[in-house]
Each structure stands twice: as C-alpha cells, then as structure tokens.
Write a protein that holds these residues in place. Structure first.
Motif, PDB file in Angstrom:
ATOM      1  N   ARG A 127       0.843  -1.193   0.000  1.00  0.00           N
ATOM      2  CA  ARG A 127       0.000   0.000   0.000  1.00  0.00           C
ATOM      3  C   ARG A 127       0.877   1.242   0.000  1.00  0.00           C
ATOM      4  N   VAL A 128       0.472   2.246  -0.753  1.00  0.00           N
ATOM      5  CA  VAL A 128       1.202   3.510  -0.827  1.00  0.00           C
ATOM      6  C   VAL A 128       0.442   4.540   0.004  1.00  0.00           C
ATOM      7  N   TYR A 129       1.175   5.278   0.821  1.00  0.00           N
ATOM      8  CA  TYR A 129       0.590   6.284   1.704  1.00  0.00           C
ATOM      9  C   TYR A 129       1.085   7.661   1.295  1.00  0.00           C
ATOM     10  N   GLY A 130       0.204   8.650   1.372  1.00  0.00           N
ATOM     11  CA  GLY A 130       0.613  10.034   1.179  1.00  0.00           C
ATOM     12  C   GLY A 130       1.280  10.543   2.452  1.00  0.00           C
ATOM     13  N   GLU A 131       2.028  11.631   2.330  1.00  0.00           N
ATOM     14  CA  GLU A 131       2.750  12.155   3.494  1.00  0.00           C
ATOM     15  C   GLU A 131       1.790  12.546   4.619  1.00  0.00           C
ATOM     16  N   ARG A 132       0.671  13.118   4.264  1.00  0.00           N
ATOM     17  CA  ARG A 132      -0.300  13.527   5.289  1.00  0.00           C
ATOM     18  C   ARG A 132      -0.853  12.315   6.036  1.00  0.00           C
ATOM     19  N   GLU A 133      -1.106  11.242   5.304  1.00  0.00           N
ATOM     20  CA  GLU A 133      -1.626  10.024   5.929  1.00  0.00           C
ATOM     21  C   GLU A 133      -0.582   9.407   6.864  1.00  0.00           C
ATOM     22  N   VAL A 134       0.689   9.421   6.429  1.00  0.00           N
ATOM     23  CA  VAL A 134       1.779   8.925   7.283  1.00  0.00           C
ATOM     24  C   VAL A 134       1.856   9.760   8.549  1.00  0.00           C
ATOM     25  N   ASP A 135       1.788  11.073   8.384  1.00  0.00           N
ATOM     26  CA  ASP A 135       1.836  11.959   9.550  1.00  0.00           C
ATOM     27  C   ASP A 135       0.679  11.681  10.505  1.00  0.00           C
ATOM     28  N   ASP A 136      -0.527  11.470   9.962  1.00  0.00           N
ATOM     29  CA  ASP A 136      -1.686  11.181  10.809  1.00  0.00           C
ATOM     30  C   ASP A 136      -1.484   9.892  11.602  1.00  0.00           C
ATOM     31  N   LEU A 137      -0.964   8.854  10.934  1.00  0.00           N
ATOM     32  CA  LEU A 137      -0.729   7.581  11.616  1.00  0.00           C
ATOM     33  C   LEU A 137       0.326   7.721  12.707  1.00  0.00           C
ATOM     34  N   LEU A 138       1.381   8.472  12.417  1.00  0.00           N
ATOM     35  CA  LEU A 138       2.476   8.612  13.389  1.00  0.00           C
ATOM     36  C   LEU A 138       2.119   9.549  14.529  1.00  0.00           C
ATOM     37  N   ARG A 139       1.265  10.542  14.287  1.00  0.00           N
ATOM     38  CA  ARG A 139       0.834  11.434  15.376  1.00  0.00           C
ATOM     39  C   ARG A 139       0.174  10.643  16.494  1.00  0.00           C
ATOM     40  N   VAL A 140      -0.600   9.630  16.115  1.00  0.00           N
ATOM     41  CA  VAL A 140      -1.277   8.796  17.115  1.00  0.00           C
ATOM     42  C   VAL A 140      -0.243   8.132  18.015  1.00  0.00           C
ATOM     43  N   TRP A 141       0.850   7.647  17.434  1.00  0.00           N
ATOM     44  CA  TRP A 141       1.904   6.995  18.213  1.00  0.00           C
ATOM     45  C   TRP A 141       2.622   7.985  19.129  1.00  0.00           C
ATOM     46  N   CYS A 142       2.659   9.255  18.751  1.00  0.00           N
ATOM     47  CA  CYS A 142       3.477  10.235  19.466  1.00  0.00           C
ATOM     48  C   CYS A 142       2.691  11.075  20.472  1.00  0.00           C
ATOM     49  N   GLU A 143       1.360  10.972  20.478  1.00  0.00           N
ATOM     50  CA  GLU A 143       0.559  11.781  21.390  1.00  0.00           C
ATOM     51  C   GLU A 143       0.942  11.504  22.840  1.00  0.00           C
ATOM     52  N   GLY A 144       1.240  12.549  23.571  1.00  0.00           N
ATOM     53  CA  GLY A 144       1.555  12.428  24.992  1.00  0.00           C
ATOM     54  C   GLY A 144       2.934  11.871  25.283  1.00  0.00           C
ATOM     55  N   GLY A 145       3.723  11.629  24.253  1.00  0.00           N
ATOM     56  CA  GLY A 145       5.069  11.084  24.456  1.00  0.00           C
ATOM     57  C   GLY A 145       6.126  12.158  24.363  1.00  0.00           C
ATOM     58  N   GLY A 146       7.341  11.724  24.398  1.00  0.00           N
ATOM     59  CA  GLY A 146       8.454  12.659  24.390  1.00  0.00           C
ATOM     60  C   GLY A 146       9.066  12.879  23.024  1.00  0.00           C
ATOM     61  N   THR A 147       8.407  12.445  21.955  1.00  0.00           N
ATOM     62  CA  THR A 147       8.956  12.629  20.613  1.00  0.00           C
ATOM     63  C   THR A 147       7.847  13.085  19.672  1.00  0.00           C
ATOM     64  N   ASP A 148       8.240  13.612  18.530  1.00  0.00           N
ATOM     65  CA  ASP A 148       7.245  14.089  17.576  1.00  0.00           C
ATOM     66  C   ASP A 148       7.210  13.181  16.347  1.00  0.00           C
ATOM     67  N   HIS A 149       6.113  13.245  15.612  1.00  0.00           N
ATOM     68  CA  HIS A 149       5.898  12.360  14.474  1.00  0.00           C
ATOM     69  C   HIS A 149       6.905  12.582  13.352  1.00  0.00           C
ATOM     70  N   VAL A 150       7.399  13.794  13.193  1.00  0.00           N
ATOM     71  CA  VAL A 150       8.367  14.076  12.130  1.00  0.00           C
ATOM     72  C   VAL A 150       9.677  13.334  12.397  1.00  0.00           C
ATOM     73  N   THR A 151      10.103  13.319  13.645  1.00  0.00           N
ATOM     74  CA  THR A 151      11.314  12.589  14.016  1.00  0.00           C
ATOM     75  C   THR A 151      11.140  11.098  13.761  1.00  0.00           C
ATOM     76  N   VAL A 152       9.991  10.557  14.141  1.00  0.00           N
ATOM     77  CA  VAL A 152       9.736   9.134  13.919  1.00  0.00           C
ATOM     78  C   VAL A 152       9.724   8.833  12.428  1.00  0.00           C
ATOM     79  N   ARG A 153       9.063   9.680  11.639  1.00  0.00           N
ATOM     80  CA  ARG A 153       9.021   9.476  10.186  1.00  0.00           C
ATOM     81  C   ARG A 153      10.430   9.490   9.593  1.00  0.00           C
ATOM     82  N   ARG A 154      11.246  10.433  10.028  1.00  0.00           N
ATOM     83  CA  ARG A 154      12.625  10.515   9.523  1.00  0.00           C
ATOM     84  C   ARG A 154      13.402   9.252   9.854  1.00  0.00           C
ATOM     85  N   HIS A 155      13.265   8.763  11.095  1.00  0.00           N
ATOM     86  CA  HIS A 155      13.952   7.535  11.482  1.00  0.00           C
ATOM     87  C   HIS A 155      13.457   6.334  10.671  1.00  0.00           C
ATOM     88  N   LEU A 156      12.155   6.263  10.419  1.00  0.00           N
ATOM     89  CA  LEU A 156      11.606   5.150   9.632  1.00  0.00           C
ATOM     90  C   LEU A 156      12.196   5.127   8.223  1.00  0.00           C
TER      91      LEU A 156
END
Length: 172
Positions: A127-156
C-alpha cells in the motif's frame, strides 16, 4: 486494517466530525456537511477518505445511502481482545505503552525494535501512503510522548523501514 490505521484515519478533525455525523444518521454528503458543520467540499473529501479507509460504505449509486461499516469495528475489537500490545516483561514496554511511544531511545540498537513495532502495526505492505496520511498515523503513536511524528518518520525512512519518493511512502 489495524487499530492504528483506524486511529490515523479518525485523527483528522474533519474526518472525525464526518464520521460522527454518519454514525448519528447522516446518509449523504450534504447531510454530513450540515450535521458536522463542514462545507460540502470538506465533507465530500472526508467521506471519500473514510470510504477509502473502509469504515464507511454505500453512497456509490447502489442504495445511495452512506453507512458506517460496523463489521470493521467488530473485527478490530476481536483482534485487540488478546494480549496487551506491550506487556510489562517485553523489552519494548520501556518505550511503548498502550499504542504510544513513551520515549524514543537514542541508541540505534534500542530504537530499531521500537520503529519496527510501529511499522508492523501501522503500515500494510503493498500500500502507498501520502505524506499527510503517514503523519496522521504517526501522530497517534506520538501523542503524549516525548517525541514528535516528524522525528519518527525521519527515522523510519533512514532505517529503510519505509521508502519515500515524491511525497509517497510505502513499506518495502
């Protein structure tokens, strides 16, 4: 679809409001727009994304009425009824709890299993994801944590767990 996919799909406010309107009985795009306080265009975009995500059906010329696909939620509930995602004895428990990244490890050896965990639960193969969709999925993982979704996306992307080209992402 995983619970992470669902959370990402509903993380955007217009889609959430459109979904709520559908769940409360709106049967077409103008009704969704009126009930959700959206423009018809915003409602149409939200409905299209919800339909593509598989959480709503109808409205395609058959019976004409949009409806929530309740069976999808039953499937997710059955799938999530097993063991907790990261039990206390699991090494990931220090970094991931209740579907959230509590802390992203600095050391690559500890960070890589966390990233693999996120990819396995959030991104389907083929499946191919758009950048906005990736950001939406990763924001859920990062809510209330000590990291942001952009950092996680970059590491991925850096770890080749997600491939990227022209604003499109996919799991290799």
């Amino acid at each position: 679809m995983t619970s992470g996919d669902l959370a990402g799909l509903l993380a955007e406010p217009h889609r959430l409001r459109a979904f709520a309107a559908l769940a409360l009985g709106a049967g077409n795009v103008p009704e969704v727009a009126s009930a959700a306080g959206l423009t018809v265009r915003e409602a149409a975009v939200a409905v299209r994304r919800l339909r593509n995500g598989g959480v709503i059906g109808g409205g395609d010329g058959g019976d004409g009425g949009l409806r929530v696909e309740t069976e999808r939620f039953r499937e997710l509930a059955r799938a999530g009824a097993g063991e907790p995602e990261t039990p206390a004895g699991d090494p990931l428990h220090r970094f991931v709890r209740d579907g959230r990244i509590v802390r992203l490890p600095a050391r690559r050896g500890r960070r890589l299993p966390v990233l693999e965990h996120v990819v396995e639960r959030s991104f389907g193969t083929g499946r191919v994801y758009g950048e906005r969709e990736v950001d939406d999925l990763l924001r859920v993982w990062c809510e209330g944590g000590g990291t942001d979704h952009v950092t996680v996306r970059r590491h991925l992307v850096d770890e080749c767990l997600l491939k990227r080209e022209s604003g499109r992402y996919w799991r290799p």
